[in-house]
Design a protein around this motif. Structure first.
Motif, PDB file in Angstrom:
ATOM      1  N   ARG A 148      39.893  43.703  37.482  1.00 46.20           N
ATOM      2  CA  ARG A 148      40.899  44.267  38.378  1.00 46.20           C
ATOM      3  C   ARG A 148      40.289  45.042  39.545  1.00 46.20           C
ATOM      4  N   HIS A 149      39.039  45.475  39.422  1.00 48.34           N
ATOM      5  CA  HIS A 149      38.404  46.207  40.524  1.00 48.34           C
ATOM      6  C   HIS A 149      37.665  45.268  41.474  1.00 48.34           C
ATOM      7  N   ASP A 182      37.629  41.235  43.632  1.00 44.39           N
ATOM      8  CA  ASP A 182      38.544  40.536  44.539  1.00 44.39           C
ATOM      9  C   ASP A 182      38.599  39.037  44.265  1.00 44.39           C
ATOM     10  N   GLY A 201      39.251  45.884  32.962  1.00 37.76           N
ATOM     11  CA  GLY A 201      38.412  46.791  33.731  1.00 37.76           C
ATOM     12  C   GLY A 201      39.112  48.125  33.928  1.00 37.76           C
ATOM     13  N   ALA A 202      38.547  48.942  34.787  1.00 35.14           N
ATOM     14  CA  ALA A 202      39.095  50.282  35.023  1.00 35.14           C
ATOM     15  C   ALA A 202      40.545  50.188  35.488  1.00 35.14           C
ATOM     16  N   GLU A 203      41.447  50.765  34.712  1.00 33.29           N
ATOM     17  CA  GLU A 203      42.881  50.607  34.992  1.00 33.29           C
ATOM     18  C   GLU A 203      43.380  51.540  36.093  1.00 33.29           C
ATOM     19  N   GLY A 206      44.016  53.392  39.301  1.00 37.80           N
ATOM     20  CA  GLY A 206      43.673  53.111  40.689  1.00 37.80           C
ATOM     21  C   GLY A 206      43.650  51.635  41.036  1.00 37.80           C
ATOM     22  N   PHE A 207      43.855  50.777  40.027  1.00 34.91           N
ATOM     23  CA  PHE A 207      43.819  49.332  40.269  1.00 34.91           C
ATOM     24  C   PHE A 207      45.044  48.689  39.629  1.00 34.91           C
ATOM     25  N   HIS A 218      46.877  42.370  42.575  1.00 32.70           N
ATOM     26  CA  HIS A 218      46.559  40.967  42.280  1.00 32.70           C
ATOM     27  C   HIS A 218      47.836  40.137  42.163  1.00 32.70           C
ATOM     28  N   SER A 255      51.848  52.136  35.582  1.00 31.00           N
ATOM     29  CA  SER A 255      50.954  50.993  35.422  1.00 31.00           C
ATOM     30  C   SER A 255      51.614  49.912  34.581  1.00 31.00           C
TER      31      SER A 255
END
Length: 379
Positions: free
Chosen positions: A155-156, A158, A183-185, A187-188, A193, A219
Motif C-alpha cells: 500500500r505504500h 505505486d 504494509g503500513a496501514e 497514512g495509506f 489504490h 480505514s
C-alpha cells in the motif's frame, strides 16, 4: 448448566482448521532461512534455527507494527528465486497440514521478490508450483489440504494497478483466488489504490484489505467503499464503532451485550457478513490488543460478527492455528463449539467457488469435527 471443559491442546490439534490470513513470507521455517541465506551471503541475526526462531519472535514483540514489519527484511531476502519461492510455499502447506489445516490462503507480494531477476508472472507461477507440490506431499502421506494464493500489493508503493492486472491475468490459475493490500496501514488508505480496486471489482476478483489493525474505523470504511473489500484483514478496531459502558464492553455473555450500540460501519460489516480475519497473537504484538483475553474477538463473536481465527505470521508470532485456538480456550473461555463455528465461517468465506466451499465443509471440516466431538463424549 454444566460449563463445558476447556478444550485440550490435543483436541484442538485434531480439529479441522481454515486459515484465511497467513503471510507466506511470515511463515518460513528458521532452518530454511539459514539454508537459503548462506549461498547468497545474507547476514542473519542468529546462526542456528532455535536462536533464529526466538529472535524473530522477540523482534516482532515490540508493540509497534512498523518494527514488526522490519523482521520481513530477512525472510524476503531469501525468497528471490523461483526455487526458494517454491520451497517456502511447499513447506508452508506441509506445516499447515500438520497442524490440522484443511484449507489455507497464502498471501504475499510478488513485487517484493524481483531482486533475483524474476518477473512478476514467474514469481506467481513459482508460488503456485510450491503450493501444488505441498498439496501433493500431504496427499501422499494420507492427508488432505487445499492451498491457494492471494496476490498482494504494497500500500505504500505505486504498483497496485500493475499487481491488480497480474491478479486478473492469473485468476483461476496457479492457485490465485484473490487480491490484498498490505504494509503500513496508517497514512495509506485503500482509496489511494481505488483504480486497482475498481479494476478488480469489474473483473469479479474478490479483495480482502488490511484494515483496522494500525488504523481505526475510517480505514475500515475506506476499505469497504474504495476497496470493495468482501473480507477485512484483521479488522479488530471495528470495535471502536461499538459504543457502551466500559463494564458492558468487557462482558462476553450474549445476554449482557444489550447495553452496546453498534455504529454504522460496524453494522454494515456485521449485517453483510463481511468476514473479519482476526489474528490474536499478532494483534497483541503490535499493540492492537492488550491481551488475548481482552482482544475484541470474543466480543465481536458474541455480537454476531463473521469472526475467523488466523495466524498472520507464524514465524514472527511463534504460533500456529492450534496455539491461537488454545490461547482463546485458556485465556478467553472459548469452547469446541466456538472453534467449529469460526472454522465454518472461514470456510464459507474462502475465495474459492461455492461448490468448492461446500465440498470443503462437507468432506473436510464437518467429518473431522464430528470425530473430535464424539471422542470427547466418550471420555
Amino acid at each position: 448448566m454444566t460449563t463445558p471443559p476447556v478444550p485440550t491442546v490435543d483436541e484442538i490439534r485434531l480439529l479441522p482448521k481454515v486459515v484465511l490470513h497467513d503471510h507466506l513470507d511470515g511463515g518460513l521455517r528458521p532452518q530454511t532461512i539459514l539454508e537459503l541465506a548462506e549461498p547468497i551471503g545474507h547476514q542473519l541475526p542468529a546462526n542456528d534455527a532455535e536462536s533464529l526462531g526466538r529472535w524473530f519472535v522477540d523482534a516482532a514483540d515490540s508493540g509497534s507494527l512498523v518494527k514488526y514489519l522490519e523482521t520481513f527484511d530477512h525472510t524476503i531476502a531469501v525468497m528471490q528465486t523461483a526455487e526458494s519461492l517454491e520451497r517456502v510455499a511447499r513447506e508452508a502447506v506441509i506445516d499447515l497440514a500438520a497442524d490440522g489445516v484443511v484449507y489455507a490462503e497464502q498471501r504475499w507480494a510478488p513485487e517484493q521478490h524481483l531482486r533475483g531477476g524474476l518477473s512478476l508472472q514467474e514469481a506467481v507461477e513459482a508460488v503456485g508450483r510450491g503450493l501444488a507440490q505441498g498439496e501433493q506431499t500431504v496427499r501422499d502421506a494420507g492427508g488432505e489440504i487445499i492451498a491457494r494464493q492471494l496476490v498482494t500489493a504494497m500500500r505504500h508503493a505505486d504498483r497496485s494497478q500493475e499487481i491488480a492486472a497480474l491478479t486478473l491475468a492469473n485468476k483461476g490459475k496457479h492457485g490465485v483466488v484473490g487480491f490484498d493490500i498490505a504494509g503500513a496501514e496508517k497514512g495509506f488508505l485503500p482509496s489511494l489504490h481505488s483504480a486497482a480496486f475498481d479494476m478488480l471489482n469489474k473483473g469479479l476478483v474478490p479483495a480482502t484489505v488490511h484494515a483496522g489493525e494500525a488504523d481505526g474505523v475510517a480505514s475500515i470504511e475506506d476499505a469497504l467503499t474504495a476497496g470493495h473489500a468482501v473480507r477485512l484483514g484483521h479488522g479488530a478496531r471495528i470495535v471502536e464503532d461499538i459504543q457502551g459502558t466500559e463494564e458492558a464492553m468487557r462482558k462476553r455473555g450474549k445476554a449482557d451485550l444489550s447495553e452496546l450500540v453498534v455504529g454504522p460501519v460496524a453494522a454494515w460489516v456485521r449485517d453483510r457478513r463481511i468476514a473479519l480475519e482476526l489474528c490474536p497473537s499478532s494483534n497483541v504484538q503490535t499493540a492492537t490488543a492488550v491481551s488475548v483475553r481482552e482482544h475484541p474477538i470474543s466480543l465481536l463473536k458474541n455480537l454476531g460478527f463473521a469472526v475467523t481465527v488466523n495466524t498472520d505470521n507464524r514465524l514472527m508470532s511463534g504460533t500456529s492455528m492450534t496455539r491461537e485456538m488454545h490461547l482463546l480456550a485458556t485465556e478467553a473461555d472459548w469452547i469446541l463449539d466456538d472453534f467449529l463455528a469460526v472454522t465454518l465461517t472461514a470456510a464459507w468465506n474462502a475465495f474459492i467457488g461455492f461448490d468448492e466451499r461446500q465440498e470443503l465443509v462437507e468432506k473436510l471440516v464437518l467429518p473431522r469435527a464430528t470425530v473430535v466431538r464424539e471422542e470427547r463424549k466418550s471420555l
